[in-house]
Design a protein around this motif. Structure first.
Motif, PDB file in Angstrom:
ATOM      1  N   LEU A  81       0.826  -1.200   0.000  1.00 24.48           N
ATOM      2  CA  LEU A  81       0.000   0.000   0.000  1.00 24.48           C
ATOM      3  C   LEU A  81       0.863   1.254   0.000  1.00 24.48           C
ATOM      4  O   LEU A  81       1.966   1.286   0.555  1.00 24.48           O
ATOM      5  N   ARG A  82       0.346   2.296  -0.629  1.00 27.14           N
ATOM      6  CA  ARG A  82       0.989   3.612  -0.601  1.00 27.14           C
ATOM      7  C   ARG A  82       0.051   4.567   0.137  1.00 27.14           C
ATOM      8  O   ARG A  82      -1.094   4.748  -0.260  1.00 27.14           O
ATOM      9  N   THR A  83       0.551   5.189   1.188  1.00 25.84           N
ATOM     10  CA  THR A  83      -0.240   6.130   1.993  1.00 25.84           C
ATOM     11  C   THR A  83       0.493   7.464   2.076  1.00 25.84           C
ATOM     12  O   THR A  83       1.635   7.528   2.572  1.00 25.84           O
ATOM     13  N   ASN A  84      -0.177   8.539   1.575  1.00 27.96           N
ATOM     14  CA  ASN A  84       0.420   9.883   1.584  1.00 27.96           C
ATOM     15  C   ASN A  84       1.811   9.888   0.958  1.00 27.96           C
ATOM     16  O   ASN A  84       2.752  10.512   1.469  1.00 27.96           O
ATOM     17  N   GLY A  85       1.946   9.146  -0.104  1.00 23.53           N
ATOM     18  CA  GLY A  85       3.213   9.129  -0.819  1.00 23.53           C
ATOM     19  C   GLY A  85       4.243   8.197  -0.237  1.00 23.53           C
ATOM     20  O   GLY A  85       5.345   8.073  -0.780  1.00 23.53           O
ATOM     21  N   GLU A  86       3.914   7.551   0.865  1.00 24.10           N
ATOM     22  CA  GLU A  86       4.870   6.636   1.473  1.00 24.10           C
ATOM     23  C   GLU A  86       4.395   5.193   1.266  1.00 24.10           C
ATOM     24  O   GLU A  86       3.214   4.884   1.397  1.00 24.10           O
ATOM     25  N   LEU A  87       5.361   4.347   0.973  1.00 28.37           N
ATOM     26  CA  LEU A  87       5.058   2.933   0.754  1.00 28.37           C
ATOM     27  C   LEU A  87       5.095   2.182   2.067  1.00 28.37           C
ATOM     28  O   LEU A  87       6.052   2.302   2.845  1.00 28.37           O
ATOM     29  N   ALA A  88       4.037   1.413   2.284  1.00 27.68           N
ATOM     30  CA  ALA A  88       3.999   0.561   3.470  1.00 27.68           C
ATOM     31  C   ALA A  88       4.770  -0.725   3.182  1.00 27.68           C
ATOM     32  O   ALA A  88       5.022  -1.075   2.021  1.00 27.68           O
ATOM     33  N   PRO A  89       5.150  -1.425   4.210  1.00 24.00           N
ATOM     34  CA  PRO A  89       5.846  -2.704   3.981  1.00 24.00           C
ATOM     35  C   PRO A  89       4.971  -3.659   3.155  1.00 24.00           C
ATOM     36  O   PRO A  89       3.747  -3.689   3.287  1.00 24.00           O
ATOM     37  N   ALA A  90       5.590  -4.415   2.298  1.00 27.27           N
ATOM     38  CA  ALA A  90       4.871  -5.357   1.428  1.00 27.27           C
ATOM     39  C   ALA A  90       4.321  -6.530   2.233  1.00 27.27           C
ATOM     40  O   ALA A  90       4.951  -6.989   3.197  1.00 27.27           O
ATOM     41  N   GLU A  91       3.178  -6.967   1.829  1.00 25.52           N
ATOM     42  CA  GLU A  91       2.560  -8.162   2.403  1.00 25.52           C
ATOM     43  C   GLU A  91       2.448  -9.212   1.291  1.00 25.52           C
ATOM     44  O   GLU A  91       1.888  -8.944   0.230  1.00 25.52           O
ATOM     45  N   HIS A  92       2.965 -10.377   1.535  1.00 22.19           N
ATOM     46  CA  HIS A  92       2.893 -11.434   0.515  1.00 22.19           C
ATOM     47  C   HIS A  92       3.006 -12.786   1.197  1.00 22.19           C
ATOM     48  O   HIS A  92       3.498 -12.901   2.333  1.00 22.19           O
ATOM     49  N   GLY A  93       2.543 -13.797   0.484  1.00 23.25           N
ATOM     50  CA  GLY A  93       2.603 -15.149   1.019  1.00 23.25           C
ATOM     51  C   GLY A  93       1.696 -16.102   0.241  1.00 23.25           C
ATOM     52  O   GLY A  93       0.961 -15.707  -0.665  1.00 23.25           O
ATOM     53  N   PHE A  94       1.768 -17.386   0.614  1.00 26.93           N
ATOM     54  CA  PHE A  94       0.966 -18.437  -0.014  1.00 26.93           C
ATOM     55  C   PHE A  94      -0.197 -18.799   0.903  1.00 26.93           C
ATOM     56  O   PHE A  94      -0.008 -18.968   2.115  1.00 26.93           O
ATOM     57  N   THR A  95      -1.387 -18.921   0.318  1.00 26.35           N
ATOM     58  CA  THR A  95      -2.580 -19.276   1.102  1.00 26.35           C
ATOM     59  C   THR A  95      -3.399 -20.325   0.349  1.00 26.35           C
ATOM     60  O   THR A  95      -3.629 -20.196  -0.853  1.00 26.35           O
ATOM     61  N   PRO A  96      -3.855 -21.372   1.049  1.00 25.96           N
ATOM     62  CA  PRO A  96      -4.713 -22.386   0.416  1.00 25.96           C
ATOM     63  C   PRO A  96      -6.189 -22.055   0.603  1.00 25.96           C
ATOM     64  O   PRO A  96      -6.581 -21.441   1.596  1.00 25.96           O
ATOM     65  N   THR A  97      -6.999 -22.503  -0.373  1.00 25.39           N
ATOM     66  CA  THR A  97      -8.451 -22.341  -0.320  1.00 25.39           C
ATOM     67  C   THR A  97      -9.099 -23.654  -0.753  1.00 25.39           C
ATOM     68  O   THR A  97      -8.675 -24.268  -1.737  1.00 25.39           O
ATOM     69  N   PHE A  98     -10.124 -24.075  -0.005  1.00 23.32           N
ATOM     70  CA  PHE A  98     -10.819 -25.319  -0.307  1.00 23.32           C
ATOM     71  C   PHE A  98     -12.323 -25.065  -0.335  1.00 23.32           C
ATOM     72  O   PHE A  98     -12.829 -24.225   0.426  1.00 23.32           O
ATOM     73  N   GLY A  99     -13.037 -25.817  -1.225  1.00 22.87           N
ATOM     74  CA  GLY A  99     -14.484 -25.668  -1.291  1.00 22.87           C
ATOM     75  C   GLY A  99     -15.156 -26.922  -1.823  1.00 22.87           C
ATOM     76  O   GLY A  99     -14.561 -27.688  -2.591  1.00 22.87           O
ATOM     77  N   VAL A 100     -16.399 -27.163  -1.399  1.00 24.75           N
ATOM     78  CA  VAL A 100     -17.201 -28.297  -1.852  1.00 24.75           C
ATOM     79  C   VAL A 100     -18.590 -27.775  -2.209  1.00 24.75           C
ATOM     80  O   VAL A 100     -19.168 -26.969  -1.467  1.00 24.75           O
ATOM     81  N   THR A 101     -19.117 -28.246  -3.352  1.00 26.66           N
ATOM     82  CA  THR A 101     -20.448 -27.837  -3.803  1.00 26.66           C
ATOM     83  C   THR A 101     -21.288 -29.077  -4.062  1.00 26.66           C
ATOM     84  O   THR A 101     -20.813 -30.052  -4.670  1.00 26.66           O
ATOM     85  N   LEU A 102     -22.533 -29.066  -3.606  1.00 28.65           N
ATOM     86  CA  LEU A 102     -23.469 -30.176  -3.810  1.00 28.65           C
ATOM     87  C   LEU A 102     -24.719 -29.643  -4.489  1.00 28.65           C
ATOM     88  O   LEU A 102     -25.243 -28.590  -4.102  1.00 28.65           O
ATOM     89  N   SER A 103     -25.195 -30.404  -5.492  1.00 27.85           N
ATOM     90  CA  SER A 103     -26.438 -30.054  -6.175  1.00 27.85           C
ATOM     91  C   SER A 103     -27.284 -31.313  -6.306  1.00 27.85           C
ATOM     92  O   SER A 103     -26.833 -32.316  -6.874  1.00 27.85           O
ATOM     93  N   GLN A 104     -28.505 -31.272  -5.765  1.00 27.97           N
ATOM     94  CA  GLN A 104     -29.404 -32.423  -5.791  1.00 27.97           C
ATOM     95  C   GLN A 104     -30.759 -31.990  -6.344  1.00 27.97           C
ATOM     96  O   GLN A 104     -31.457 -31.189  -5.730  1.00 27.97           O
ATOM     97  N   PRO A 105     -31.147 -32.512  -7.535  1.00 32.32           N
ATOM     98  CA  PRO A 105     -32.487 -32.167  -8.039  1.00 32.32           C
ATOM     99  C   PRO A 105     -33.563 -32.801  -7.164  1.00 32.32           C
ATOM    100  O   PRO A 105     -33.460 -33.962  -6.770  1.00 32.32           O
ATOM    101  N   LEU A 106     -34.586 -32.034  -6.873  1.00 32.68           N
ATOM    102  CA  LEU A 106     -35.710 -32.516  -6.084  1.00 32.68           C
ATOM    103  C   LEU A 106     -36.960 -32.725  -6.932  1.00 32.68           C
ATOM    104  O   LEU A 106     -37.743 -33.637  -6.678  1.00 32.68           O
ATOM    105  N   PHE A 107     -37.132 -31.889  -7.940  1.00 31.61           N
ATOM    106  CA  PHE A 107     -38.305 -31.990  -8.807  1.00 31.61           C
ATOM    107  C   PHE A 107     -37.962 -31.313 -10.127  1.00 31.61           C
ATOM    108  O   PHE A 107     -37.460 -30.185 -10.137  1.00 31.61           O
ATOM    109  N   THR A 108     -38.224 -32.019 -11.248  1.00 35.84           N
ATOM    110  CA  THR A 108     -37.860 -31.471 -12.563  1.00 35.84           C
ATOM    111  C   THR A 108     -39.029 -31.479 -13.536  1.00 35.84           C
ATOM    112  O   THR A 108     -38.820 -31.382 -14.747  1.00 35.84           O
TER     113      THR A 108
END
Length: 496
Positions: A82-109
Motif C-alpha cells: 500500500l501507498r499512503t500519503n506518498g509513502e510505501l507501506a511494507p509489502a505483504e505477501h505469502g501463499f494461502t490455500p483455499t478449499f471448497g465443496v459444492t453439492l447439487s441435488q435435483p428434487l423436482f424437474t
C-alpha cells in the motif's frame, strides 16, 4: 425410416442361387463359417459395441437423479503493498490455500429426468434390436455367400461340360465337312457356339471369384472345400402363421417400436421445459482471512432450495412441444410402415419358395428330356435327318435346363433362409451347438450409486410426466388374398 431392412441387406438374395454338391472330407461346413463370422465379423462387433454404449447412456440418465458433488482447491501466491500519503507501506505477501465443496441435488424437474431415462431405456432397447438385426443379416448373408460359392462352382462345371460337348460336336462336324457331308455353314455355326461357350465359361469363373470375395468379406477368409448345405429349420403351416411370427420376433420391427416409445418420451421431455425445476444446493468453503498467511481462516457453509420456472420464452418451449409431438407421430407412422415391410418380406419369400418348389420337378424333367433329345439328335444327324444347327439348338436347350435347375435348387435353400430371417427365426445355435450366442446382459455397467433420495426423486418425477400424443390415424392394410399356399417340399430338396 431405418435403412436396415432385412430384405435390402441380403446380398443377391433374389439372384444368388446355389447348388448342393458333395465335397471331399474335412470340408468347411456352413456351421463353421457362421461361427467364425458371428464371433469376428466387424459389422456385428460394431453393433455390439454400440449396444454397450447405449447401455451406458441408461446409466448416465439414472445418475442424473443422484447428487452432483464437486470440489475445488487452490494454492495462491498473493502480493500487496500500500501507498499512503506518498509513502510505501511494507509489502505483504505469502501463499494461502483455499478449499471448497459444492453439492447439487435435483428434487423436482417436472418430468425432465424421468423422460430422459425413458428415452435412454427405449434407445437401449432399439440398439439391442438393431444388434440382433445385424446378427440376422450376417447369418443370412453368410448362407447366401456360402451357397453362391457352391452355385458358381457348379455353374463352372456345367460350362466346362458344355464346352467339352461343343468341342466334340465341332470335331464331328469338321469330320463330316471333310467328308462333304456337312456345309461350311454347319462348321461356322458350331464354331460360333464353341466360342460362345468359352465366353460363358470365362463369365462363370469370374462369378465364382466374385462369390469367393463376398465369402471372404463376411467370414474373414477365402473358402476351400465346402460341405453340402445342412437342413434348415421347418416352416409354419401357413403364411398367416409366418407373418404372425414375424410381427412378434422380427428385430427391425422391434427396433421401430422402441423408436416410437423414445419419440413419445421426448414429448414429456419437451413439456418439462415449461414446468418448475426445484434443486437443493449446498456449498462449504475454507478460506484464509489474510492474504499472506493461513494462520487465521474462516469456514463458510450454505444450503438453499432453488426454484426456477420459465415465465416467457417467446414461443420456444411451445414450438419444442409441437415438434416433439410431430416427431412422435412420424415414429408411429414409421412403425406401421415397417410392419408392412415385414409382412411383404415374409410373403415375398414365402411365395418365391413355393414357386421354386413347384418349378424344381419340372426343371428336373426338362434336364432329362434335353439329355434324351440331344442323344437322339446326334443319332439323327448321323442318319442325315437333322442338321448341325438342330443338334446345337438341342445342346443349348440342355445347357439352359441344367442352369435353370441349379438356380431353382439353390433358391429352395436361399428363400427358406430369407424367410426364416424375416420371421426372426435365424440364430447361430441352429447350425451347431459350438456357437455361443452373444448375450447383451453379459455386459455389466456400473450400478447406480446415488444418495437414497434418488429413488424418491425418480418416483415423484415419474408421476408428473406428460407424454400424451394424438396420433394421425394409421391406414390399415387390406385383408389377405388367396393363392399363398405353400407347395410341398420335394424329397430331394435341401430344405424341408
Amino acid at each position: 425410416m431405418r435403412k436396415t431392412r432385412l430384405r435390402r441387406e441380403l446380398i443377391g438374395a433374389i439372384i444368388a442361387p446355389a447348388l448342393l454338391i458333395p465335397v471331399a472330407a474335412h470340408a468347411e461346413t456352413l456351421g463353421e463359417a457362421i461361427v467364425e463370422a458371428y464371433q469376428f465379423n466387424p459389422n456385428v462387433q460394431a453393433s455390439r459395441a454400440r449396444n454397450r454404449a447405449a447401455d451406458e447412456r441408461v446409466a448416465r440418465a439414472e445418475g442424473e437423479f443422484g447428487p452432483f458433488i464437486s470440489g475445488s482447491a487452490s494454492y495462491d501466491y498473493n502480493y500487496r503493498r500500500l501507498r499512503t500519503n506518498g509513502e510505501l507501506a511494507p509489502a505483504e505477501h505469502g501463499f494461502t490455500p483455499t478449499f471448497g465443496v459444492t453439492l447439487s441435488q435435483p428434487l423436482f424437474t417436472s418430468g425432465r429426468l424421468s423422460s430422459q431415462l425413458r428415452i435412454a431405456e427405449a434407445n437401449y432397447g432399439a440398439s439391442t434390436a438393431d444388434m440382433r438385426a445385424a446378427e440376422l443379416n450376417l447369418l443370412a448373408n453368410v448362407i447366401i455367400a456360402y451357397a453362391s460359392v457352391l452355385r458358381d462352382q457348379n455353374l463352372v462345371s456345367i460350362a466346362r461340360e458344355n464346352l467339352d460337348l461343343l468341342g466334340d460336336q465341332l470335331g464331328q462336324t469338321q469330320a463330316r465337312f471333310d467328308a462333304r457331308y456337312a456345309t461350311r455353314t454347319d462348321l461356322d455355326q458350331t464354331r460360333n457356339r464353341l466360342l460362345t461357350g468359352q465366353a460363358q465359361l470365362e463369365l462363370a469363373e469370374g462369378n465364382l471369384r466374385a462369390s469367393r470375395n463376398a465369402f471372404r468379406n463376411l467370414v474373414g477368409h477365402y473358402p476351400d472345400d465346402l460341405a453340402p448345405l445342412p437342413q434348415l429349420p421347418g416352416l409354419p403351416q401357413s403364411l398367416e402363421e409366418a407373418e404372425d411370427m414375424g410381427l412378434r420376433f422380427n428385430p427391425v420391427l422391434e427396433a421401430a417400436r422402441f423408436d416410437s416409445r423414445a419419440a413419445r418420451a421426448a414429448v414429456g421431455l419437451a413439456r418439462s421445459d415449461a414446468g418448475p425445476q426445484v434443486t437443493l444446493q449446498g456449498t462449504a468453503a475454507r478460506t484464509p482471512l489474510s492474504i499472506e498467511n493461513d494462520a487465521v481462516r474462516q469456514f463458510d457453509a450454505q444450503a438453499r432450495i432453488e426454484v426456477t420456472m420459465p415465465l416467457y420464452a417467446a414461443g420456444r418451449i411451445a414450438a419444442g412441444i409441437r415438434e416433439a409431438k410431430q416427431s412422435a407421430d412420424a415414429a408411429n407412422q414409421v412403425e406401421e410402415q415397417v410392419t408392412r415391410d415385414v409382412r411383404e418380406d415374409i410373403a415375398s419369400a414365402w411365395d418365391r419358395l413355393s414357386a421354386n418348389r413347384r418349378a424344381s420337378p419340372a426343371y428336373a424333367e426338362a434336364v432329362t428330356a434335353a439329355e434324351t433329345a440331344l442323344q437322339g439328335a446326334r443319332e439323327q444327324q448321323l442318319a442325315g435327318q437333322l442338321t448341325a444347327l438342330n443338334v446345337l439348338d438341342t445342346a443349348r436347350d440342355l445347357l439352359n435346363s441344367r442352369q435353370a435347375k441349379a438356380s431353382v435348387d439353390a433358391q429352395l435353400y436361399i428363400q427358406h433362409a430369407i424367410l426364416l430371417a424375416a420371421m426372426g427365426q435365424l440364430s447361430p445355435g441352429r447350425f451347431g451347438p459350438m456357437t455361443p450366442e452373444y448375450d447383451p446382459d453379459s455386459y455389466s455397467r456400473t450400478a447406480f450409486a446415488g444418495l437414497p433420495t434418488g429413488p424418491l426423486v425418480e418416483l415423484l418425477d415419474d408421476a408428473v410426466v406428460m407424454d400424451g400424443v394424438t396420433y394421425t390415424p394409421v391406414q390399415q392394410e387390406r385383408s389377405e388374398e388367396p393363392g399363398h399356399d405353400m407347395a410341398p417340399a420335394a424329397e430331394t430338396s435341401p430344405a424341408p
